[in-house]
Structures are given as C-alpha cells and as structure tokens.
Design a protein around this motif. Structure first.
Motif, PDB file in Angstrom:
ATOM      1  N   GLU A   1      -0.047  -2.514   1.131  1.00 16.10           N
ATOM      2  CA  GLU A   1       0.228  -1.671  -0.029  1.00 16.10           C
ATOM      3  C   GLU A   1      -1.000  -0.850  -0.396  1.00 16.10           C
ATOM      4  OE1 GLU A   1       1.774  -1.836  -4.675  1.00 16.10           O
ATOM      5  OE2 GLU A   1       1.324  -3.699  -3.623  1.00 16.10           O
ATOM      6  N   LEU A   2      -2.169  -1.493  -0.364  1.00 19.08           N
ATOM      7  CA  LEU A   2      -3.400  -0.765  -0.664  1.00 19.08           C
ATOM      8  C   LEU A   2      -3.601   0.372   0.324  1.00 19.08           C
ATOM      9  CD1 LEU A   2      -6.042  -0.387  -2.213  1.00 19.08           C
ATOM     10  CD2 LEU A   2      -7.076  -2.118  -0.728  1.00 19.08           C
ATOM     11  N   LEU A   3      -3.364   0.101   1.600  1.00 26.15           N
ATOM     12  CA  LEU A   3      -3.525   1.135   2.625  1.00 26.15           C
ATOM     13  C   LEU A   3      -2.577   2.308   2.374  1.00 26.15           C
ATOM     14  CD1 LEU A   3      -4.653   2.225   5.291  1.00 26.15           C
ATOM     15  CD2 LEU A   3      -2.966   0.810   6.494  1.00 26.15           C
ATOM     16  N   LEU A   4      -1.330   2.006   2.014  1.00 21.43           N
ATOM     17  CA  LEU A   4      -0.362   3.070   1.745  1.00 21.43           C
ATOM     18  C   LEU A   4      -0.804   3.932   0.564  1.00 21.43           C
ATOM     19  CD1 LEU A   4       3.010   1.168   2.270  1.00 21.43           C
ATOM     20  CD2 LEU A   4       2.039   2.944   3.734  1.00 21.43           C
ATOM     21  N   ARG A   5      -1.361   3.290  -0.451  1.00 21.60           N
ATOM     22  CA  ARG A   5      -1.823   4.048  -1.622  1.00 21.60           C
ATOM     23  C   ARG A   5      -3.038   4.901  -1.273  1.00 21.60           C
ATOM     24  NH1 ARG A   5      -0.704   0.766  -7.168  1.00 21.60           N
ATOM     25  NH2 ARG A   5       1.233  -0.255  -6.544  1.00 21.60           N
ATOM     26  N   VAL A   6      -3.949   4.344  -0.481  1.00 12.97           N
ATOM     27  CA  VAL A   6      -5.113   5.114  -0.018  1.00 12.97           C
ATOM     28  C   VAL A   6      -4.651   6.341   0.757  1.00 12.97           C
ATOM     29  CG1 VAL A   6      -7.031   5.082   1.626  1.00 12.97           C
ATOM     30  CG2 VAL A   6      -6.759   3.198   0.003  1.00 12.97           C
ATOM     31  N   GLN A   7      -3.723   6.135   1.683  1.00 17.19           N
ATOM     32  CA  GLN A   7      -3.231   7.249   2.503  1.00 17.19           C
ATOM     33  C   GLN A   7      -2.559   8.319   1.645  1.00 17.19           C
ATOM     34  OE1 GLN A   7      -0.810   4.893   5.154  1.00 17.19           O
ATOM     35  NE2 GLN A   7      -2.371   4.884   6.761  1.00 17.19           N
TER      36      GLN A   7
ATOM     37  N   GLN B   1      -5.331   1.340 -19.724  1.00 15.24           N
ATOM     38  CA  GLN B   1      -6.700   1.775 -20.002  1.00 15.24           C
ATOM     39  C   GLN B   1      -7.307   2.448 -18.779  1.00 15.24           C
ATOM     40  OE1 GLN B   1      -9.383  -1.351 -21.250  1.00 15.24           O
ATOM     41  NE2 GLN B   1     -11.121   0.040 -21.454  1.00 15.24           N
ATOM     42  N   GLY B   2      -7.059   1.874 -17.609  1.00 14.80           N
ATOM     43  CA  GLY B   2      -7.593   2.465 -16.386  1.00 14.80           C
ATOM     44  C   GLY B   2      -7.011   3.825 -16.095  1.00 14.80           C
ATOM     45  N   LEU B   3      -5.697   3.955 -16.266  1.00 18.59           N
ATOM     46  CA  LEU B   3      -5.048   5.235 -15.992  1.00 18.59           C
ATOM     47  C   LEU B   3      -5.411   6.280 -17.031  1.00 18.59           C
ATOM     48  CD1 LEU B   3      -1.558   3.879 -14.898  1.00 18.59           C
ATOM     49  CD2 LEU B   3      -3.304   4.883 -13.421  1.00 18.59           C
ATOM     50  N   GLU B   4      -5.525   5.862 -18.295  1.00 20.24           N
ATOM     51  CA  GLU B   4      -5.911   6.812 -19.338  1.00 20.24           C
ATOM     52  C   GLU B   4      -7.343   7.287 -19.157  1.00 20.24           C
ATOM     53  OE1 GLU B   4      -4.997   4.956 -23.087  1.00 20.24           O
ATOM     54  OE2 GLU B   4      -3.009   5.892 -23.125  1.00 20.24           O
ATOM     55  N   ALA B   5      -8.174   6.452 -18.546  1.00 23.43           N
ATOM     56  CA  ALA B   5      -9.548   6.863 -18.266  1.00 23.43           C
ATOM     57  C   ALA B   5      -9.578   7.955 -17.197  1.00 23.43           C
ATOM     58  CB  ALA B   5     -10.385   5.668 -17.823  1.00 23.43           C
ATOM     59  N   GLY B   6      -8.479   8.056 -16.411  1.00 19.24           N
ATOM     60  CA  GLY B   6      -8.392   9.100 -15.392  1.00 19.24           C
ATOM     61  C   GLY B   6      -8.372   8.593 -13.979  1.00 19.24           C
ATOM     62  N   ALA B   7      -8.201   7.271 -13.784  1.00 15.09           N
ATOM     63  CA  ALA B   7      -8.117   6.727 -12.424  1.00 15.09           C
ATOM     64  C   ALA B   7      -6.875   7.270 -11.734  1.00 15.09           C
ATOM     65  CB  ALA B   7      -8.071   5.205 -12.465  1.00 15.09           C
ATOM     66  N   ASP B   8      -6.946   7.408 -10.411  1.00 15.80           N
ATOM     67  CA  ASP B   8      -5.817   7.949  -9.663  1.00 15.80           C
ATOM     68  C   ASP B   8      -4.744   6.893  -9.424  1.00 15.80           C
ATOM     69  OD1 ASP B   8      -6.669  10.837  -8.495  1.00 15.80           O
ATOM     70  OD2 ASP B   8      -8.407   9.544  -8.736  1.00 15.80           O
ATOM     71  N   ASP B   9      -5.160   5.637  -9.343  1.00 13.02           N
ATOM     72  CA  ASP B   9      -4.194   4.560  -9.159  1.00 13.02           C
ATOM     73  C   ASP B   9      -4.834   3.252  -9.577  1.00 13.02           C
ATOM     74  OD1 ASP B   9      -1.818   3.315  -8.487  1.00 13.02           O
ATOM     75  OD2 ASP B   9      -1.689   4.252  -6.510  1.00 13.02           O
ATOM     76  N   TYR B  10      -4.020   2.192  -9.618  1.00 13.79           N
ATOM     77  CA  TYR B  10      -4.459   0.911 -10.159  1.00 13.79           C
ATOM     78  C   TYR B  10      -3.686  -0.184  -9.432  1.00 13.79           C
ATOM     79  CZ  TYR B  10      -5.826  -2.329 -13.960  1.00 13.79           C
ATOM     80  OH  TYR B  10      -6.363  -3.351 -14.707  1.00 13.79           O
TER      81      TYR B  10
ATOM     82  N   ARG C   1     -14.383   8.786   4.500  1.00 14.93           N
ATOM     83  CA  ARG C   1     -15.157   7.592   4.137  1.00 14.93           C
ATOM     84  C   ARG C   1     -14.668   7.027   2.814  1.00 14.93           C
ATOM     85  NH1 ARG C   1     -21.218   8.723   3.928  1.00 14.93           N
ATOM     86  NH2 ARG C   1     -20.496  10.456   2.648  1.00 14.93           N
ATOM     87  N   ILE C   2     -14.577   5.713   2.773  1.00 21.89           N
ATOM     88  CA  ILE C   2     -14.111   5.024   1.575  1.00 21.89           C
ATOM     89  C   ILE C   2     -15.174   4.023   1.129  1.00 21.89           C
ATOM     90  CG2 ILE C   2     -12.350   3.485   0.618  1.00 21.89           C
ATOM     91  CD1 ILE C   2     -10.396   4.687   2.647  1.00 21.89           C
ATOM     92  N   LEU C   3     -15.525   4.103  -0.147  1.00 22.04           N
ATOM     93  CA  LEU C   3     -16.478   3.166  -0.737  1.00 22.04           C
ATOM     94  C   LEU C   3     -15.714   2.052  -1.448  1.00 22.04           C
ATOM     95  CD1 LEU C   3     -19.246   2.165  -1.768  1.00 22.04           C
ATOM     96  CD2 LEU C   3     -19.041   3.841  -3.630  1.00 22.04           C
ATOM     97  N   ILE C   4     -16.024   0.805  -1.087  1.00 22.88           N
ATOM     98  CA  ILE C   4     -15.436  -0.366  -1.724  1.00 22.88           C
ATOM     99  C   ILE C   4     -16.491  -0.985  -2.630  1.00 22.88           C
ATOM    100  CG2 ILE C   4     -14.381  -2.634  -1.355  1.00 22.88           C
ATOM    101  CD1 ILE C   4     -13.744  -1.613   1.553  1.00 22.88           C
ATOM    102  N   VAL C   5     -16.227  -1.003  -3.934  1.00 23.71           N
ATOM    103  CA  VAL C   5     -17.158  -1.623  -4.889  1.00 23.71           C
ATOM    104  C   VAL C   5     -16.472  -2.889  -5.399  1.00 23.71           C
ATOM    105  CG1 VAL C   5     -18.604  -1.281  -6.915  1.00 23.71           C
ATOM    106  CG2 VAL C   5     -17.921   0.700  -5.534  1.00 23.71           C
ATOM    107  N   GLU C   6     -16.852  -4.015  -4.826  1.00 23.47           N
ATOM    108  CA  GLU C   6     -16.180  -5.289  -5.073  1.00 23.47           C
ATOM    109  C   GLU C   6     -17.188  -6.422  -4.919  1.00 23.47           C
ATOM    110  OE1 GLU C   6     -14.336  -8.241  -5.841  1.00 23.47           O
ATOM    111  OE2 GLU C   6     -12.741  -6.741  -5.629  1.00 23.47           O
ATOM    112  N   ASP C   7     -17.332  -7.251  -5.969  1.00 25.31           N
ATOM    113  CA  ASP C   7     -18.350  -8.302  -5.911  1.00 25.31           C
ATOM    114  C   ASP C   7     -17.910  -9.518  -5.099  1.00 25.31           C
ATOM    115  OD1 ASP C   7     -16.476  -8.822  -7.991  1.00 25.31           O
ATOM    116  OD2 ASP C   7     -17.834 -10.311  -8.834  1.00 25.31           O
ATOM    117  N   GLU C   8     -16.616  -9.725  -4.922  1.00 27.39           N
ATOM    118  CA  GLU C   8     -16.144 -10.835  -4.091  1.00 27.39           C
ATOM    119  C   GLU C   8     -16.167 -10.381  -2.637  1.00 27.39           C
ATOM    120  OE1 GLU C   8     -12.798 -13.211  -5.526  1.00 27.39           O
ATOM    121  OE2 GLU C   8     -12.734 -11.893  -7.278  1.00 27.39           O
TER     122      GLU C   8
END
Length: 228
Positions: free
Chosen positions: A113-119, A95-104, A6-13
């Motif tokens: 591209e997003l799908l490939l990164r998710v996979q 800033q995002g990567l230093e916070a500890g995000a896995d990707d950006y 399961r993937i959660l998408i948090v996006e206001d648009e």
C-alpha cells in the motif's frame, strides 16, 4: 523513471526504515535514511529528494516540526511528504493533512500500500502538462511551474492542492464524484480516505479567501468549481 527518483525515509525504528527501504529499492527507487528529526531535516534540505516519508514520533525533533521547517525552506517547500505514524486517531490524520501533507499512513501498514501511494504521488508530481496555462474566472494555473494565481496574485498551493483544484477547474460546473476525485488525485479511493478529500477542500477554501464559494459542495456527490 523510478530509478532516477530518490526517497528520504525519516524513521527512528530502524527495522521499519529497513523494511520500507527494501521494498522501495526493489521497486527501483534510490533510498536515503535518517533516524531522528534533526538529521532528517538537514538531509531533506541538502539532498532535496523527490519524496519524503516522515514518521511523526521522532527523537530530536518531532515530525510535525520537521514538516513545518521543510515547508518554510524554498528548497523543500514543494517536496511531497507522506506522514507515517503509529497514531491512528482521526485527529492526528486531520492535523497532518491540514498541515499540508500529501498523504498519511498509519502503522501497521502494508508495504504494498505504501508503494502504491508513493507511485501515485510521484506520478502526479511528474505528470507532463497538456495545455500549459488554464484560466477560469479569477483562477490561473501554470502547469509548467505548478504556480497558481488568484486575481493575478500568486497563492501558495501544495502539489496536491494544485492538482485537486486544477482537476475540478478543467471541468467547470460539472459535479465531481468523491471517489473519482480520490482516484484521480490520490490514486486510490475508499470511504476511509474521504476525510482526506474534505480536509484538502477546507484548506483550498481558506486559501481562496473571498472566492471560496467557487468550490461548491454537491450533496451526496462530491464537489464542483462553479461557473461565472
């Protein structure tokens, strides 16, 4: 299997959230959506998805605040996060990567591209372990629970940091090419994302403290874990 993840998408648009959701559902993932930071935080903590795609410019609570709250909560501390934003400036990515995000990923983006990164992220998060325990000098890795110990004391590493340090530790003394590291850990490799690697190395050295020198920069090549 992707159908169980399961993937959660948090996006206001909403149109962007729908586009992402459509492509991920077509690939076999189950989708959850939130359109503001407060709901996104609550949904992530209570539903505990396998991955979160998190926009930074959110109403109610911005993406960085959401991310920090998820990392503070034991239920979501190790949940992989891809930050998604219209901010293309290098400092925002760092800033995002230093916070500890896995990707950006910055908008506009390719759904493929997003799908490939998710996979790639989900594949490494669910990789079956070989040898359960890996030890090298003061380092000790437990692949079963993704725990890392330094001089016998637990050190909190993100999933990406764990995979990156383990990859080099399993090849002690051998210089690891930047592109090989990017491909092995992130699933892709290009010059644009080399800063991603450098940022994670900086974070790892900070967490290793007095043992930071065990990660050595090999000029013109990449990095290596030194032998004793």
């Amino acid at each position: 299997m992707a159908s169980m993840q399961r993937i959660l998408i948090v996006e206001d648009e909403r149109d962007i959230a729908d586009l992402i959701g459509f492509n991920l559902e077509r690939a076999g993932y189950q989708i959850l959506k939130a359109h503001d930071g407060i709901h996104g935080t609550s949904l992530a903590i209570h539903e505990q998805p396998d991955l979160v795609i998190l926009d930074l410019m959110l109403p109610g609570k911005d993406g960085f605040s959401v991310f920090k709250e998820l990392r503070r909560d034991a239920r979501t501390r190790d949940t992989p996060v891809i930050m998604l934003t219209a901010r293309a400036q290098t400092e925002d990515r760092i800033q995002g990567l230093e916070a500890g995000a896995d990707d950006y990923l910055t908008k506009p983006f390719s759904p493929k591209e997003l799908l490939l990164r998710v996979q790639a992220i989900l594949k490494r998060s669910n990789a079956a372990p070989g040898s359960v325990v890996v030890e090298h000098g003061p380092f000790r890795f437990n692949k079963n629970d993704l725990k890392f110990y330094l001089d016998g004391e637990p050190v909190d590493l993100t999933g990406t940091e764990f995979k990156l340090l383990l990859y080099m530790t399993e090849r002690p003394g051998a210089p690891q090419d930047r592109n090989d590291l990017l491909r092995s850990v992130w699933g892709y490799s290009d010059d644009v994302h080399s800063r991603t690697l450098d940022t994670h190395m900086k974070r790892l050295r900070q967490k290793l403290g007095p043992h930071a020198e065990m990660i050595e920069t090999v000029r013109g090549v990449g990095y290596r874990v030194v032998t004793n």
